[in-house]
Design a protein around this motif. Structure first.
Motif, PDB file in Angstrom:
ATOM      1  N   ARG A  18       0.850  -1.174   0.000  1.00  0.00           N
ATOM      2  CA  ARG A  18       0.000   0.000   0.000  1.00  0.00           C
ATOM      3  C   ARG A  18       0.893   1.234   0.000  1.00  0.00           C
ATOM      4  O   ARG A  18       1.681   1.435   0.926  1.00  0.00           O
ATOM      5  N   LEU A  19       0.758   2.024  -1.040  1.00  0.00           N
ATOM      6  CA  LEU A  19       1.496   3.267  -1.153  1.00  0.00           C
ATOM      7  C   LEU A  19       0.636   4.401  -0.611  1.00  0.00           C
ATOM      8  O   LEU A  19      -0.588   4.396  -0.765  1.00  0.00           O
ATOM      9  N   SER A  20       1.283   5.378  -0.012  1.00  0.00           N
ATOM     10  CA  SER A  20       0.603   6.557   0.498  1.00  0.00           C
ATOM     11  C   SER A  20       1.232   7.802  -0.097  1.00  0.00           C
ATOM     12  O   SER A  20       2.425   7.812  -0.426  1.00  0.00           O
ATOM     13  N   CYS A  21       0.445   8.837  -0.196  1.00  0.00           N
ATOM     14  CA  CYS A  21       0.949  10.134  -0.662  1.00  0.00           C
ATOM     15  C   CYS A  21       0.279  11.212   0.163  1.00  0.00           C
ATOM     16  O   CYS A  21      -0.927  11.436   0.038  1.00  0.00           O
ATOM     17  N   ALA A  22       1.062  11.854   1.015  1.00  0.00           N
ATOM     18  CA  ALA A  22       0.557  12.918   1.874  1.00  0.00           C
ATOM     19  C   ALA A  22       0.783  14.260   1.207  1.00  0.00           C
ATOM     20  O   ALA A  22       1.900  14.572   0.799  1.00  0.00           O
ATOM     21  N   GLU A  43       8.651   5.214 -20.549  1.00  0.00           N
ATOM     22  CA  GLU A  43       7.930   6.449 -20.289  1.00  0.00           C
ATOM     23  C   GLU A  43       7.045   6.306 -19.053  1.00  0.00           C
ATOM     24  O   GLU A  43       6.666   5.201 -18.669  1.00  0.00           O
ATOM     25  N   ARG A  44       6.731   7.447 -18.477  1.00  0.00           N
ATOM     26  CA  ARG A  44       5.820   7.447 -17.336  1.00  0.00           C
ATOM     27  C   ARG A  44       4.434   7.017 -17.814  1.00  0.00           C
ATOM     28  O   ARG A  44       3.944   7.498 -18.841  1.00  0.00           O
ATOM     29  N   GLU A  45       3.806   6.112 -17.067  1.00  0.00           N
ATOM     30  CA  GLU A  45       2.496   5.623 -17.479  1.00  0.00           C
ATOM     31  C   GLU A  45       1.472   5.797 -16.366  1.00  0.00           C
ATOM     32  O   GLU A  45       1.783   5.730 -15.178  1.00  0.00           O
ATOM     33  N   PHE A  46       0.254   6.000 -16.793  1.00  0.00           N
ATOM     34  CA  PHE A  46      -0.870   6.180 -15.888  1.00  0.00           C
ATOM     35  C   PHE A  46      -1.196   4.886 -15.173  1.00  0.00           C
ATOM     36  O   PHE A  46      -1.204   3.814 -15.780  1.00  0.00           O
ATOM     37  N   VAL A  47      -1.485   4.997 -13.875  1.00  0.00           N
ATOM     38  CA  VAL A  47      -1.916   3.842 -13.093  1.00  0.00           C
ATOM     39  C   VAL A  47      -3.376   4.001 -12.689  1.00  0.00           C
ATOM     40  O   VAL A  47      -4.214   3.155 -12.984  1.00  0.00           O
ATOM     41  N   ALA A  48      -3.678   5.120 -12.009  1.00  0.00           N
ATOM     42  CA  ALA A  48      -5.039   5.315 -11.506  1.00  0.00           C
ATOM     43  C   ALA A  48      -5.244   6.775 -11.151  1.00  0.00           C
ATOM     44  O   ALA A  48      -4.295   7.509 -10.883  1.00  0.00           O
ATOM     45  N   SER A  49      -6.510   7.179 -11.131  1.00  0.00           N
ATOM     46  CA  SER A  49      -6.864   8.515 -10.666  1.00  0.00           C
ATOM     47  C   SER A  49      -8.166   8.414  -9.878  1.00  0.00           C
ATOM     48  O   SER A  49      -8.920   7.442 -10.016  1.00  0.00           O
ATOM     49  N   ILE A  50      -8.411   9.440  -9.065  1.00  0.00           N
ATOM     50  CA  ILE A  50      -9.592   9.428  -8.214  1.00  0.00           C
ATOM     51  C   ILE A  50     -10.186  10.820  -8.150  1.00  0.00           C
ATOM     52  O   ILE A  50      -9.458  11.814  -8.117  1.00  0.00           O
ATOM     53  N   ASP A  72      -8.298   9.998   1.522  1.00  0.00           N
ATOM     54  CA  ASP A  72      -8.846  10.460   2.789  1.00  0.00           C
ATOM     55  C   ASP A  72      -8.660  11.971   2.812  1.00  0.00           C
ATOM     56  O   ASP A  72      -7.556  12.456   3.097  1.00  0.00           O
ATOM     57  N   ASN A  73      -9.707  12.700   2.501  1.00  0.00           N
ATOM     58  CA  ASN A  73      -9.584  14.154   2.420  1.00  0.00           C
ATOM     59  C   ASN A  73      -9.290  14.775   3.784  1.00  0.00           C
ATOM     60  O   ASN A  73      -8.645  15.826   3.859  1.00  0.00           O
ATOM     61  N   ALA A  74      -9.738  14.158   4.843  1.00  0.00           N
ATOM     62  CA  ALA A  74      -9.457  14.687   6.183  1.00  0.00           C
ATOM     63  C   ALA A  74      -7.967  14.609   6.509  1.00  0.00           C
ATOM     64  O   ALA A  74      -7.453  15.417   7.278  1.00  0.00           O
ATOM     65  N   ARG A  75      -7.293  13.644   5.919  1.00  0.00           N
ATOM     66  CA  ARG A  75      -5.854  13.482   6.138  1.00  0.00           C
ATOM     67  C   ARG A  75      -5.013  13.991   4.972  1.00  0.00           C
ATOM     68  O   ARG A  75      -3.791  13.879   4.991  1.00  0.00           O
ATOM     69  N   SER A  76      -5.666  14.531   3.932  1.00  0.00           N
ATOM     70  CA  SER A  76      -4.965  15.011   2.737  1.00  0.00           C
ATOM     71  C   SER A  76      -4.017  13.951   2.188  1.00  0.00           C
ATOM     72  O   SER A  76      -2.851  14.237   1.858  1.00  0.00           O
ATOM     73  N   THR A  77      -4.526  12.739   2.091  1.00  0.00           N
ATOM     74  CA  THR A  77      -3.690  11.606   1.676  1.00  0.00           C
ATOM     75  C   THR A  77      -4.428  10.768   0.640  1.00  0.00           C
ATOM     76  O   THR A  77      -5.633  10.525   0.770  1.00  0.00           O
ATOM     77  N   VAL A  78      -3.676  10.335  -0.357  1.00  0.00           N
ATOM     78  CA  VAL A  78      -4.189   9.414  -1.360  1.00  0.00           C
ATOM     79  C   VAL A  78      -3.395   8.118  -1.262  1.00  0.00           C
ATOM     80  O   VAL A  78      -2.197   8.139  -0.948  1.00  0.00           O
ATOM     81  N   TYR A  79      -4.077   7.012  -1.497  1.00  0.00           N
ATOM     82  CA  TYR A  79      -3.461   5.693  -1.347  1.00  0.00           C
ATOM     83  C   TYR A  79      -3.541   4.908  -2.654  1.00  0.00           C
ATOM     84  O   TYR A  79      -4.435   5.120  -3.468  1.00  0.00           O
ATOM     85  N   LEU A  80      -2.621   3.984  -2.801  1.00  0.00           N
ATOM     86  CA  LEU A  80      -2.677   3.038  -3.910  1.00  0.00           C
ATOM     87  C   LEU A  80      -2.372   1.662  -3.341  1.00  0.00           C
ATOM     88  O   LEU A  80      -1.264   1.409  -2.880  1.00  0.00           O
ATOM     89  N   GLN A  81      -3.371   0.800  -3.351  1.00  0.00           N
ATOM     90  CA  GLN A  81      -3.193  -0.572  -2.899  1.00  0.00           C
ATOM     91  C   GLN A  81      -2.915  -1.433  -4.112  1.00  0.00           C
ATOM     92  O   GLN A  81      -3.681  -1.393  -5.090  1.00  0.00           O
ATOM     93  N   ALA A  82      -1.820  -2.169  -4.052  1.00  0.00           N
ATOM     94  CA  ALA A  82      -1.420  -3.025  -5.168  1.00  0.00           C
ATOM     95  C   ALA A  82      -1.436  -4.480  -4.716  1.00  0.00           C
ATOM     96  O   ALA A  82      -0.869  -4.806  -3.677  1.00  0.00           O
ATOM     97  N   PHE A  83      -2.096  -5.322  -5.492  1.00  0.00           N
ATOM     98  CA  PHE A  83      -2.218  -6.749  -5.177  1.00  0.00           C
ATOM     99  C   PHE A  83      -1.556  -7.576  -6.270  1.00  0.00           C
ATOM    100  O   PHE A  83      -1.349  -7.106  -7.381  1.00  0.00           O
TER     101      PHE A  83
END
Length: 129
Positions: A18-22, A43-50, A72-83
Motif C-alpha cells: 500500500r502506497l501513500s501520498c501525503a 515512459e511514465r504511465e498512468f496507473v489510476a486517478s480518483i 482520505d480528504n481529512a488526512r490530505s492523503t491518497v493511497y494506492l493498494q497493489a495486489f
C-alpha cells in the motif's frame, strides 16, 4: 505544494503493497489525485486517478483489478493498494495533483501526465520473481 509518497520497497511476486501520498500546501479536496509509474528506460504511465470526493476512480486497463486507489480528504492523503504484484510492476511510483478547471469533466480526462499540476518525488517498488 508538497506531495510525499511512501510505502515502496522490495516485495516478492504475488505480494501486495500500500502506497501513500501525503499532500500539503494545496486545497487537497479540490484536486483530482493520480498515481503514475515509470520503469527504467520507459515512459511514465498512468496507473489510476480518483475524483475529488473519492466517489469515482479510473484505472489503466492493463492494471484494473490489481490496483485500488482511495483517498482520505481529512488526512490530505491518497493511497494506492497493489495486489498480486508482478516483476513487471517494478517502477518508481509517483503521485500527482490536478486542479479542476472545467465545470464538466470526466475522471477519464486525467490519464495524461500533462493534466497534472504538481508531482511528488516518487517511491520505488521492486518486485522480485
Amino acid at each position: 505544494v508538497q506531495l510525499q509518497a511512501s510505502g515502496g520497497g522490495l516485495v516478492q511476486a504475488g505480494g501486495s503493497l500500500r502506497l501513500s501520498c501525503a499532500a500539503s500546501g494545496l486545497w487537497f479536496a479540490s484536486n483530482i489525485m493520480g498515481w503514475f509509474r515509470q520503469a527504467p528506460g520507459k515512459e511514465r504511465e498512468f496507473v489510476a486517478s480518483i475524483s475529488r470526493s473519492g466517489g469515482d476512480a479510473d484505472y489503466a486497463d492493463s492494471l484494473k483489478g490489481r490496483f485500488t486507489i482511495s483517498r482520505d480528504n481529512a488526512r490530505s492523503t491518497v493511497y494506492l493498494q497493489a495486489f498480486s504484484l508482478e516483476p513487471e510492476d517494478t517502477a518508481g511510483y509517483y503521485c500527482a495533483a490536478a486542479r479542476v478547471r472545467a465545470i464538466g469533466y470526466s475522471i477519464t480526462d486525467f490519464r495524461e501526465p500533462g493534466r497534472y499540476d504538481d508531482w511528488g518525488q516518487g517511491t520505488l517498488v521492486t518486485v522480485s520473481s
